[in-house]
Write a protein that holds these residues in place. Structure first.
Motif, short mmCIF file in Angstrom:
data_model
loop_
_atom_site.label_atom_id
_atom_site.label_comp_id
_atom_site.label_asym_id
_atom_site.label_seq_id
_atom_site.Cartn_x
_atom_site.Cartn_y
_atom_site.Cartn_z
N ALA A 9 42.24 42.13 5.43
CA ALA A 9 43.02 41.23 4.59
C ALA A 9 42.84 39.78 5.06
N ARG A 10 42.80 39.61 6.38
CA ARG A 10 42.61 38.25 6.92
C ARG A 10 41.25 37.69 6.52
N ASN A 11 40.21 38.54 6.60
CA ASN A 11 38.87 38.10 6.20
C ASN A 11 38.85 37.70 4.73
N SER A 12 39.53 38.52 3.93
CA SER A 12 39.57 38.25 2.49
C SER A 12 40.27 36.90 2.22
N ASN A 13 41.37 36.67 2.93
CA ASN A 13 42.09 35.40 2.75
C ASN A 13 41.24 34.22 3.19
N ARG A 14 40.50 34.42 4.29
CA ARG A 14 39.65 33.33 4.77
C ARG A 14 38.55 33.02 3.74
N ALA A 62 45.75 33.44 -1.77
CA ALA A 62 45.38 33.83 -0.40
C ALA A 62 46.60 33.87 0.53
N VAL A 63 47.50 32.90 0.38
CA VAL A 63 48.57 32.78 1.39
C VAL A 63 49.88 33.49 0.99
N LEU A 64 50.08 33.74 -0.30
CA LEU A 64 51.34 34.38 -0.71
C LEU A 64 51.37 35.85 -0.28
N PRO A 65 52.57 36.41 -0.07
CA PRO A 65 52.67 37.84 0.23
C PRO A 65 52.10 38.65 -0.93
N LYS A 66 51.68 39.88 -0.63
CA LYS A 66 50.95 40.71 -1.59
C LYS A 66 51.62 40.78 -2.97
N ARG A 67 52.95 40.96 -2.99
CA ARG A 67 53.58 41.16 -4.30
C ARG A 67 53.68 39.87 -5.12
#
Ligand code: SF4
Ligand code: SF4
Ligand code: SF4
Length: 315
Positions: A9-14, A62-67
């Motif tokens: 998930a971190r890689n995806s956000n980056r 990218a930065v908001l919580p999943k929901r």
């Protein structure tokens, strides 16, 4: 396992943050290009505003919580869609509907529609596929508020041909007016307001009616809108496409069930391919719903000629 998932998930956000920054720079550069080419200060605001709106949506995703992640794209849709329809359209009287594109193309002139269609609908899809449809269309901006976000049934196989008929009829109408009556509705005139109003009344009412009849927010996009006819030419070569990492996928099928465009994602992934379908609007819904973070946007090059679509089964 949990750490592995968090790492993904971190890689995806980056990646999303890098994508947002890249898009922002590209739009800034396009603004500078058109400013130096035309000398119009308008472009110093216009393209950077659109690029910033897209970058903001991707960053929020990218930065908001999943929901809450889906709000990122919705923010972009509203910022860009309202700007294009209300400010460029009704205030500045610039028509960016397909008829206006045909008028300017036949006249060999550069107008708002040409400047819009080149990056958003003709050349741009070779980079970001039909991202315009997922992130910036002012018709879909309203459609995505309707309650039928996930299509209950597959698509009607042959109804999509109406999009091509619509495209051809629009072109014939414009060519007839242009060549036989020497008619050309230039931007900034009251005639453009009439075209804009008539076009949007038709698009919005047809789009909402189809969404209601088919219980599918995107029915208009699948069956009636002529814009994909252009986008699909270059979208098949798109650099950015959705990709599923089979080593993380557990075959739960959630991504497919939630795809608003009825794409059979797993058929692509099992064939070792990215999601090649030119129906993909890069809406990111499959990315957001995957419980294993197995779906992401990837860059690459391939010939996307396979269309794996979930069609409605015969009763
Ligand atoms: S298919 Fe047409 S209505 Fe649908 S999002 Fe694309 S441009 Fe908008
Ligand atoms: S949602 Fe994720 S895990 Fe489930 S089938 Fe799709 S890619 Fe695989
Ligand atoms: S494949 Fe994913 S990104 Fe493409 S339209 Fe379907 S849900 Fe959206």
């Amino acid at each position: 396992m949990k750490n592995y998932s968090n790492e993904t998930a971190r890689n995806s956000n980056r990646n999303s943050i890098i994508t947002a920054f890249t898009i922002w720079i590209i739009f800034l550069s396009m603004g500078a290009f058109w400013y130096f080419k035309t000398g119009r200060r308008f472009f110093i605001f216009d393209l950077p505003y659109i690029g910033s709106s897209i970058a903001l949506g991707i960053l929020l995703g990218a930065v908001l919580p999943k929901r809450f992640k889906h709000y990122g794209r919705r923010v972009t849709q509203l910022l860009v869609g309202i700007y294009m329809l209300c400010i460029l359209g009704f205030v500045m009287k610039v028509n960016m509907q397909i008829e206006s594109f045909f008028f300017y193309a036949l006249a060999g002139a550069i107008g708002g529609a040409i400047i819009h269609y080149l990056p958003a609908k003709l050349l741009g899809p070779a980079v970001f596929s039909r991202g315009f449809c997922g992130w910036a269309c002012w018709t879909a901006m309203v459609l995505d508020f309707l309650p039928w976000k996930t299509p209950r049934n597959g698509r009607y196989k042959y109804l999509g041909i109406i999009r091509y008929i619509h495209f051809i009829l629009s072109f014939i109408l414009v060519a007839f007016l242009f060549f036989t009556l020497s008619y050309f509705p230039d931007n900034g005139t009251i005639e453009v307001l009439a075209w804009l109003s008539a076009g949007n009344v038709f698009y919005y009412s047809a789009a909402v009616l189809l969404a209601y009849l088919f219980r599918d927010n995107r029915a208009f996009c699948k069956y009636l809108c002529p814009i994909p006819v252009l986008q699909k030419i270059t979208a098949r070569f798109s650099v950015f496409k959705i990709k599923i990492d089979l080593s993380k996928c557990i075959d739960c099928g959630l991504c497919e069930r939630k795809c608003p465009m009825n794409i059979r994602l797993l058929e692509y992934s099992h064939a070792g391919k990215r999601i090649l379908s030119t129906e993909c609007i890069l809406c990111n819904i499959c990315v957001e719903v995957c419980p294993k973070h197995a779906v992401d946007i990837s860059s690459g090059f391939d010939f996307g000629f396979q269309e794996y679509i979930n069609f409605k089964k015969r009763q």
